[in-house]
Design a protein around this motif. Structure first.
Motif, PDB file in Angstrom:
ATOM      1  N   MET A   1       0.825  -1.198   0.000  1.00 30.67           N
ATOM      2  CA  MET A   1       0.000   0.000   0.000  1.00 30.67           C
ATOM      3  C   MET A   1       0.866   1.257   0.000  1.00 30.67           C
ATOM      4  SD  MET A   1      -3.040   0.935  -0.185  1.00 30.67           S
ATOM      5  CE  MET A   1      -4.097   2.291   0.093  1.00 30.67           C
ATOM      6  N   ASN A   2       2.019   1.179   0.643  1.00 33.13           N
ATOM      7  CA  ASN A   2       2.916   2.324   0.673  1.00 33.13           C
ATOM      8  C   ASN A   2       3.338   2.712  -0.743  1.00 33.13           C
ATOM      9  OD1 ASN A   2       4.396   4.326   2.094  1.00 33.13           O
ATOM     10  ND2 ASN A   2       6.254   3.124   1.798  1.00 33.13           N
ATOM     11  N   LEU A   3       3.631   1.728  -1.578  1.00 34.05           N
ATOM     12  CA  LEU A   3       4.021   1.995  -2.960  1.00 34.05           C
ATOM     13  C   LEU A   3       2.882   2.662  -3.732  1.00 34.05           C
ATOM     14  CD1 LEU A   3       6.057   1.755  -5.267  1.00 34.05           C
ATOM     15  CD2 LEU A   3       5.119  -0.517  -5.732  1.00 34.05           C
ATOM     16  N   VAL A   4       1.670   2.189  -3.518  1.00 38.25           N
ATOM     17  CA  VAL A   4       0.503   2.779  -4.180  1.00 38.25           C
ATOM     18  C   VAL A   4       0.350   4.243  -3.772  1.00 38.25           C
ATOM     19  CG1 VAL A   4      -2.024   2.696  -4.328  1.00 38.25           C
ATOM     20  CG2 VAL A   4      -0.690   0.590  -4.446  1.00 38.25           C
ATOM     21  N   LEU A   5       0.534   4.533  -2.498  1.00 40.79           N
ATOM     22  CA  LEU A   5       0.419   5.912  -2.017  1.00 40.79           C
ATOM     23  C   LEU A   5       1.525   6.800  -2.584  1.00 40.79           C
ATOM     24  CD1 LEU A   5      -0.659   5.254   1.659  1.00 40.79           C
ATOM     25  CD2 LEU A   5      -2.038   6.255  -0.174  1.00 40.79           C
ATOM     26  N   TRP A   6       2.731   6.256  -2.721  1.00 42.75           N
ATOM     27  CA  TRP A   6       3.821   7.022  -3.335  1.00 42.75           C
ATOM     28  C   TRP A   6       3.493   7.349  -4.792  1.00 42.75           C
ATOM     29  CZ3 TRP A   6       7.809   9.823  -1.927  1.00 42.75           C
ATOM     30  CH2 TRP A   6       8.352   9.644  -0.656  1.00 42.75           C
ATOM     31  N   ILE A   7       3.015   6.345  -5.514  1.00 42.77           N
ATOM     32  CA  ILE A   7       2.661   6.556  -6.923  1.00 42.77           C
ATOM     33  C   ILE A   7       1.540   7.590  -7.026  1.00 42.77           C
ATOM     34  CG2 ILE A   7       1.628   5.463  -8.952  1.00 42.77           C
ATOM     35  CD1 ILE A   7       3.180   2.889  -8.101  1.00 42.77           C
ATOM     36  N   LEU A   8       0.527   7.466  -6.185  1.00 46.49           N
ATOM     37  CA  LEU A   8      -0.582   8.402  -6.192  1.00 46.49           C
ATOM     38  C   LEU A   8      -0.109   9.820  -5.854  1.00 46.49           C
ATOM     39  CD1 LEU A   8      -3.585   8.816  -6.560  1.00 46.49           C
ATOM     40  CD2 LEU A   8      -3.920   8.093  -4.198  1.00 46.49           C
ATOM     41  N   ALA A   9       0.779   9.935  -4.874  1.00 46.89           N
ATOM     42  CA  ALA A   9       1.305  11.251  -4.504  1.00 46.89           C
ATOM     43  C   ALA A   9       2.095  11.864  -5.661  1.00 46.89           C
ATOM     44  CB  ALA A   9       2.175  11.143  -3.253  1.00 46.89           C
ATOM     45  N   PHE A  10       2.913  11.061  -6.337  1.00 45.59           N
ATOM     46  CA  PHE A  10       3.679  11.579  -7.476  1.00 45.59           C
ATOM     47  C   PHE A  10       2.752  11.995  -8.617  1.00 45.59           C
ATOM     48  CE2 PHE A  10       7.620   9.906  -5.650  1.00 45.59           C
ATOM     49  CZ  PHE A  10       8.509  10.902  -6.038  1.00 45.59           C
ATOM     50  N   LEU A  11       1.725  11.216  -8.893  1.00 50.72           N
ATOM     51  CA  LEU A  11       0.780  11.582  -9.951  1.00 50.72           C
ATOM     52  C   LEU A  11       0.031  12.866  -9.605  1.00 50.72           C
ATOM     53  CD1 LEU A  11      -0.666   8.083 -10.912  1.00 50.72           C
ATOM     54  CD2 LEU A  11       0.906   9.502 -12.249  1.00 50.72           C
ATOM     55  N   LEU A  12      -0.431  12.958  -8.374  1.00 46.47           N
ATOM     56  CA  LEU A  12      -1.103  14.182  -7.940  1.00 46.47           C
ATOM     57  C   LEU A  12      -0.161  15.377  -8.017  1.00 46.47           C
ATOM     58  CD1 LEU A  12      -3.159  12.927  -4.864  1.00 46.47           C
ATOM     59  CD2 LEU A  12      -4.085  13.897  -6.974  1.00 46.47           C
ATOM     60  N   ALA A  13       1.077  15.188  -7.582  1.00 47.12           N
ATOM     61  CA  ALA A  13       2.046  16.279  -7.627  1.00 47.12           C
ATOM     62  C   ALA A  13       2.277  16.728  -9.069  1.00 47.12           C
ATOM     63  CB  ALA A  13       3.358  15.853  -6.975  1.00 47.12           C
ATOM     64  N   ALA A  14       2.378  15.791  -9.993  1.00 45.97           N
ATOM     65  CA  ALA A  14       2.593  16.149 -11.403  1.00 45.97           C
ATOM     66  C   ALA A  14       1.413  16.956 -11.944  1.00 45.97           C
ATOM     67  CB  ALA A  14       2.806  14.883 -12.227  1.00 45.97           C
ATOM     68  N   VAL A  15       0.204  16.527 -11.624  1.00 46.01           N
ATOM     69  CA  VAL A  15      -0.988  17.239 -12.085  1.00 46.01           C
ATOM     70  C   VAL A  15      -1.018  18.649 -11.505  1.00 46.01           C
ATOM     71  CG1 VAL A  15      -3.515  17.309 -11.911  1.00 46.01           C
ATOM     72  CG2 VAL A  15      -2.361  15.181 -12.529  1.00 46.01           C
ATOM     73  N   PHE A  16      -0.762  18.763 -10.201  1.00 45.27           N
ATOM     74  CA  PHE A  16      -0.853  20.070  -9.562  1.00 45.27           C
ATOM     75  C   PHE A  16       0.286  21.003  -9.977  1.00 45.27           C
ATOM     76  CE2 PHE A  16      -3.760  17.878  -6.570  1.00 45.27           C
ATOM     77  CZ  PHE A  16      -4.838  18.736  -6.723  1.00 45.27           C
ATOM     78  N   VAL A  17       1.471  20.475 -10.210  1.00 49.30           N
ATOM     79  CA  VAL A  17       2.559  21.330 -10.704  1.00 49.30           C
ATOM     80  C   VAL A  17       2.215  21.831 -12.100  1.00 49.30           C
ATOM     81  CG1 VAL A  17       4.949  21.320 -11.537  1.00 49.30           C
ATOM     82  CG2 VAL A  17       4.422  20.438  -9.273  1.00 49.30           C
ATOM     83  N   GLY A  18       1.742  20.940 -12.955  1.00 48.55           N
ATOM     84  CA  GLY A  18       1.367  21.352 -14.305  1.00 48.55           C
ATOM     85  C   GLY A  18       0.276  22.401 -14.303  1.00 48.55           C
ATOM     86  N   SER A  19      -0.748  22.174 -13.499  1.00 45.40           N
ATOM     87  CA  SER A  19      -1.852  23.121 -13.410  1.00 45.40           C
ATOM     88  C   SER A  19      -1.394  24.449 -12.810  1.00 45.40           C
ATOM     89  CB  SER A  19      -2.961  22.518 -12.555  1.00 45.40           C
ATOM     90  OG  SER A  19      -3.990  23.438 -12.350  1.00 45.40           O
TER      91      SER A  19
END
Length: 124
Positions: A1-19
């Protein structure tokens, strides 16, 4: 689950940085063409939202990477979730419909998942 949360955090970070970068560097006329809600707010507010999105994205990743002040990760996720709830409300208030609000709602839900998981069962 930790890996899933890391991946989710990185994806969210990419979206929010782009936006966030788009909100800061794009000219107002171009923003209005792409996202009509921009005309309801002063440019300074739009740029402020962009800056908050970038800071939130940094808060999702950096504290966990350097293992310093890791409580900032769920706090950043919660802040981004609140931001997205208000973004969805702006779309609904404007009459843009649920189609326009849906991306904000999805980002809010994903941010809540990160916040809840990092506050609770899967802390860093």
């Amino acid at each position: 689950m930790n890996l899933v949360l890391w991946i989710l955090a990185f994806l969210l970070a990419a979206v929010f940085v782009g936006s966030g970068v788009a909100k800061i560097v794009t000219a107002r006329d171009q923003q209005i063409d792409r996202t009509p809600y921009v005309e309801d707010f002063p440019q300074s507010v739009i740029r402020g939202i962009g800056a908050l999105e970038i800071l939130g994205a940094i808060g999702l990743i950096l504290p966990a990477l350097v293992d310093v002040a890791t409580i900032l990760v769920p706090l950043a996720a919660a802040g981004l979730a609140i931001t997205m709830v208000f973004a969805a409300l702006v779309h609904i208030r404007r009459g843009d419909g649920m189609t326009a609000a849906l991306p904000s709602i999805v980002l809010a839900v994903l941010s809540v998942v990160v916040a809840w998981s990092r506050f609770g069962p899967f802390p860093l």
